[in-house]
Design an enzyme around this catalytic site. Structure first.
Site, PDB file in Angstrom:
ATOM      1  N   CYS A 114       0.633  -1.041   0.106  1.00 43.82           N
ATOM      2  CA  CYS A 114      -0.114   0.062   0.111  1.00 43.82           C
ATOM      3  C   CYS A 114       0.781   1.149   0.017  1.00 43.82           C
ATOM      4  O   CYS A 114       0.335   2.135  -0.405  1.00 43.82           O
ATOM      5  CB  CYS A 114      -0.957  -0.046   1.230  1.00 43.82           C
ATOM      6  N   HIS A 250      -3.370   7.400   1.492  1.00 41.52           N
ATOM      7  CA  HIS A 250      -3.779   6.094   1.211  1.00 41.52           C
ATOM      8  C   HIS A 250      -5.162   5.875   1.729  1.00 41.52           C
ATOM      9  O   HIS A 250      -5.425   6.215   2.561  1.00 41.52           O
ATOM     10  CB  HIS A 250      -2.864   5.111   1.698  1.00 41.52           C
ATOM     11  N   ASN A 280     -10.000  -0.134  -0.906  1.00 39.31           N
ATOM     12  CA  ASN A 280      -8.567   0.021  -0.527  1.00 39.31           C
ATOM     13  C   ASN A 280      -8.073  -0.653  -1.765  1.00 39.31           C
ATOM     14  O   ASN A 280      -8.239  -1.591  -1.966  1.00 39.31           O
ATOM     15  CB  ASN A 280      -8.239  -0.745   0.742  1.00 39.31           C
TER      16      ASN A 280
END
Length: 323
Positions: A114, A250, A280
């Protein structure tokens, strides 16, 4: 004068299939309310059968090039952040290079889960600052739907697929925080926390695997580490939170996003939030959010932006740039 890596184009791509939270109710003990209340996610996109990470990355790259009024011939390098490349090798970046019709320069992948796009931006900035490249496509692209355990309600409802891209160009600045372009970066990792977020399979173990996550532990690390890395990057840029126009984090979880903004002393109306629509998307989430922020009219030339992310590794970092 200082050579800066300036964003001149942004673009993104999302697969056609939209999966609402309610779809999971048929196969899991969950509900739309449960997912929303714990993550802020309402829907996400899943890649079609046969649709690959490199294909999505190419679509995002094409959009970024179009927005910058440039072509693939103008690009010297591609840095692609992904944990879900099409093949073990070659890199997905070289596949994008081919799909764009780019026959010069070089391309490579960056894998920091990520945090991948922050790492990719830092690498691209170094290439431009050192004079090794004048224009670099920086892409984040993921097909996380391919590594989900569909029986694990704590993880499979959180992730989605997509891609985002920025085109960076070398420009001269005065060497002050008022310059356009990347002003500072901060990268970190700590392999002691591997077991908090990982995929339980890989090439050297000759196995395929699924994503595994200790959500509560990741949350505990995330807010503190994200706020810390963002503050460090701002200090390196010669700026403070008072100077920030937008945080583009993020997009993992709305509670992490809110907690980080609060710890930095910034209101949520200075945060670009897309997690409700995309879930996500790992390394794709920051460039997706940047591109959507431009489309919405939130992000404007001259804005000071902080991006920050944390992912498996643990790996985390931040980039401060002026749009």
């Amino acid at each position: 004068m200082t050579r800066r890596a300036v964003v001149i184009g942004a673009g993104h791509y999302l697969p056609e299939r939209i999966v609402e939270n309610a779809e999971f109710e048929a196969t899991l003990e969950t509900s739309d309310e449960w997912i929303r209340s714990r993550s802020g996610i309402e829907r996400r996109h899943f890649a079609a059968e046969g649709e690959t990470t490199s294909q999505m990355a190419t679509r995002a790259a094409e959009a970024a090039l179009k927005s910058a009024s440039r072509t693939a011939e103008d690009v010297d390098a591609i840095v692609l952040a992904t944990s879900t490349a099409d093949l073990t090798f070659p890199s997905a970046a070289t596949m994008v290079q081919s799909q764009l019709g780019m026959t010069k320069g070089f391309a490579f992948d960056v894998q920091a889960v990520c945090a991948g796009f922050v790492y990719a931006l830092s690498n691209a900035n170094a290439l431009i600052a050192s004079g090794q490249a004048d224009r670099v496509l920086v892409i984040g692209a993921e097909t996380f739907s391919r590594i989900m355990d569909w029986s694990d309600r704590s993880t499979c409802v959180l992730f989605g697929d997509g891609a985002g891209a920025l085109l960076l160009e070398a420009q001269e600045g005065a060497g002050t925080p008022e310059d356009r372009g990347i002003l500072a970066t901060d990268l970190n990792s700590d392999g002691r926390y591997k077991d908090l977020l990982y995929v339980d399979g890989g090439v050297s173990t000759q196995s395929t695997g699924h994503l595994r996550m200790q959500g509560n532990q990741v949350f505990r690390h995330a807010v503190e580490k994200l706020a810390s890395t963002a503050t460090t990057a701002l200090e390196r840029a010669g700026a403070s939170t008072d100077d920030v126009d937008w945080i583009v984090p993020h997009q993992a979880n709305i509670r992490i996003i809110q907690g980080t903004a609060k710890k930095m002393g910034l209101p949520m109306d200075k945060v670009v939030v897309t997690v409700q629509d995309h879930g996500n998307t790992s390394a794709a989430s920051i460039p997706l959010a940047l591109s959507v922020g431009v489309e919405r009219g939130q992000i404007k030339p001259g804005n000071l932006i902080v991006t920050e992310a944390i992912g498996g590794g643990l790996a985390w970092g931040a980039v401060v740039l002026r749009w």
